[in-house]
Write a protein that holds these residues in place. Structure first.
Motif, mmCIF file in Angstrom:
data_model
loop_
_atom_site.group_PDB
_atom_site.id
_atom_site.type_symbol
_atom_site.label_atom_id
_atom_site.label_comp_id
_atom_site.label_asym_id
_atom_site.label_seq_id
_atom_site.Cartn_x
_atom_site.Cartn_y
_atom_site.Cartn_z
ATOM 1 N N LYS A 81 59.162 48.633 42.547
ATOM 2 C CA LYS A 81 59.615 47.677 42.229
ATOM 3 C C LYS A 81 59.332 47.143 43.348
ATOM 4 O O LYS A 81 59.157 47.708 44.350
ATOM 5 N N HIS A 82 58.914 45.605 43.531
ATOM 6 C CA HIS A 82 58.441 44.917 44.451
ATOM 7 C C HIS A 82 59.643 43.489 44.772
ATOM 8 O O HIS A 82 60.196 43.445 44.767
ATOM 9 N N ASP A 83 60.486 43.920 46.464
ATOM 10 C CA ASP A 83 60.363 42.739 46.688
ATOM 11 C C ASP A 83 60.366 41.372 46.760
ATOM 12 O O ASP A 83 59.159 41.344 46.803
ATOM 13 N N GLU A 84 61.271 40.829 45.938
ATOM 14 C CA GLU A 84 60.815 39.788 45.720
ATOM 15 C C GLU A 84 60.036 38.850 47.320
ATOM 16 O O GLU A 84 59.018 38.011 46.639
ATOM 17 N N GLU A 85 60.698 39.301 48.245
ATOM 18 C CA GLU A 85 59.514 38.465 49.800
ATOM 19 C C GLU A 85 58.217 38.456 49.888
ATOM 20 O O GLU A 85 57.632 38.240 50.251
ATOM 21 N N HIS A 86 57.519 39.563 48.784
ATOM 22 C CA HIS A 86 56.539 39.748 49.140
ATOM 23 C C HIS A 86 55.731 39.731 48.741
ATOM 24 O O HIS A 86 54.280 40.060 48.560
ATOM 25 N N SER A 87 55.950 39.188 47.142
ATOM 26 C CA SER A 87 55.676 39.208 45.905
ATOM 27 C C SER A 87 54.757 37.363 46.456
ATOM 28 O O SER A 87 54.023 36.933 46.463
ATOM 29 N N GLU A 88 52.765 38.243 46.504
ATOM 30 C CA GLU A 88 51.370 37.278 46.426
ATOM 31 C C GLU A 88 50.641 37.489 45.257
ATOM 32 O O GLU A 88 50.664 37.898 44.532
ATOM 33 N N PHE A 89 50.051 36.329 45.685
ATOM 34 C CA PHE A 89 48.731 36.348 44.579
ATOM 35 C C PHE A 89 47.361 36.699 45.878
ATOM 36 O O PHE A 89 47.430 35.862 46.309
ATOM 37 N N GLU A 90 46.328 37.433 45.456
ATOM 38 C CA GLU A 90 45.190 37.306 46.637
ATOM 39 C C GLU A 90 43.958 37.453 45.448
ATOM 40 O O GLU A 90 44.220 37.955 44.646
ATOM 41 N N ALA A 91 43.520 36.534 45.976
ATOM 42 C CA ALA A 91 41.971 36.351 45.448
ATOM 43 C C ALA A 91 40.943 36.137 45.948
ATOM 44 O O ALA A 91 40.597 35.644 47.294
ATOM 45 N N THR A 92 39.595 36.371 45.717
ATOM 46 C CA THR A 92 38.923 36.790 46.315
ATOM 47 C C THR A 92 37.698 36.280 46.020
ATOM 48 O O THR A 92 37.310 36.481 43.989
ATOM 49 N N TYR A 93 37.005 35.731 45.763
ATOM 50 C CA TYR A 93 35.215 34.924 45.004
ATOM 51 C C TYR A 93 34.305 35.217 45.822
ATOM 52 O O TYR A 93 34.191 35.123 47.147
ATOM 53 N N VAL A 94 33.141 36.215 46.280
ATOM 54 C CA VAL A 94 31.838 36.425 46.740
ATOM 55 C C VAL A 94 30.549 35.436 45.431
ATOM 56 O O VAL A 94 30.507 35.316 44.855
ATOM 57 N N TYR A 95 30.282 35.446 46.293
ATOM 58 C CA TYR A 95 28.726 33.755 46.006
ATOM 59 C C TYR A 95 27.550 34.349 46.326
ATOM 60 O O TYR A 95 27.574 34.748 47.475
ATOM 61 N N HIS A 96 26.752 34.227 45.600
ATOM 62 C CA HIS A 96 25.433 34.244 45.930
ATOM 63 C C HIS A 96 24.311 33.145 46.519
ATOM 64 O O HIS A 96 24.555 32.371 45.648
#
Length: 179
Positions: A116-131
Motif C-alpha cells: 500500500k502506498h501513501d499518497e504523499e510518496h508517489s512519484e515518477f523516477e526516470a533515468t536516461y543514459v546517452y552515449h
C-alpha cells in the motif's frame, strides 16, 4: 567520459494530477500517457546534435506504473533498453526498486502482499543514459518538462561534470543548463 546520465524525479501530482492508485480508466489513461511521454527522451531533453549523443537506455519507475500493470492495462516492462545485453540490469533495477521501498516508509502491505502506498510518496523516477561520440561538443542541455507537464513550476537541477558540481533552478522561462 562519453556517457551522459540525466535523471528526472517528480511527485506524481505534477505528472498525472494525483498520487493514489488509479481507480478508473481515465486515471489509467493519464498514467499511460505520462509513461509514453517520459520514455520519449527526444521530447524530454535536447542535447544538441553536434555531440552525437544517442540514447542507450531509459528506465522508468513509479508505484503508479505497478498499479497500471496489475490492473492488466499494460504488461510491458517499464524499462526501455536500446541494447539487448542488460538482462542482468533488468533484474538489478527490480531489486533496486524493491530495496527503495524497503528503506523508505511507503506504507503497509495488504492481505495479498501488495504494498500500500501513501499518497504523499508517489512519484515518477526516470533515468536516461546517452552515449556521446563527441562529448566535447556537448555544451548545453534543454529540459522540456515544463511544456510536457504544465503543473511543474520549477526543477532543482544538480549538474555534475569534470569541472565540478552545481545546483541550478530551472523553470518555464529558464529551462536549460550549460555543461
Amino acid at each position: 567520459g562519453h556517457d551522459l546520465h540525466l535523471s528526472f524525479n517528480s511527485p506524481a501530482m505534477d505528472i498525472v494530477g494525483f498520487e493514489h492508485a488509479p481507480s478508473n480508466d481515465a486515471e489509467r489513461a493519464k498514467i499511460a500517457n505520462a509513461k509514453k511521454t517520459l520514455e520519449d527522451a527526444k521530447r524530454m531533453f535536447v542535447v544538441g546534435s553536434a555531440s552525437e549523443c544517442e540514447i542507450e537506455k531509459i528506465s522508468l519507475k513509479s508505484a503508479l506504473l505497478e498499479h497500471e500493470t496489475e490492473s492488466g492495462h499494460h504488461g510491458d516492462h517499464h524499462e526501455h533498453d536500446h541494447h539487448e545485453d542488460d538482462h542482468h540490469d533488468d533484474h538489478q533495477k527490480n531489486d533496486d526498486h524493491d530495496d527503495h521501498h524497503k528503506h523508505e516508509d511507503h506504507g503497509d502491505h495488504d492481505d495479498h502482499g501488495h504494498e500500500k502506498h501513501d499518497e504523499e510518496h508517489s512519484e515518477f523516477e526516470a533515468t536516461y543514459v546517452y552515449h556521446c561520440d563527441k562529448p566535447e561538443a556537448l555544451e548545453k542541455v534543454t529540459v522540456n518538462v515544463f511544456g510536457l507537464f504544465p503543473s511543474l513550476e520549477e526543477l532543482e537541477t544538480q549538474v555534475i561534470t569534470a569541472k565540478g558540481q552545481r545546483l541550478i533552478e530551472l523553470n518555464k522561462s529558464s529551462n536549460s543548463f550549460e555543461l
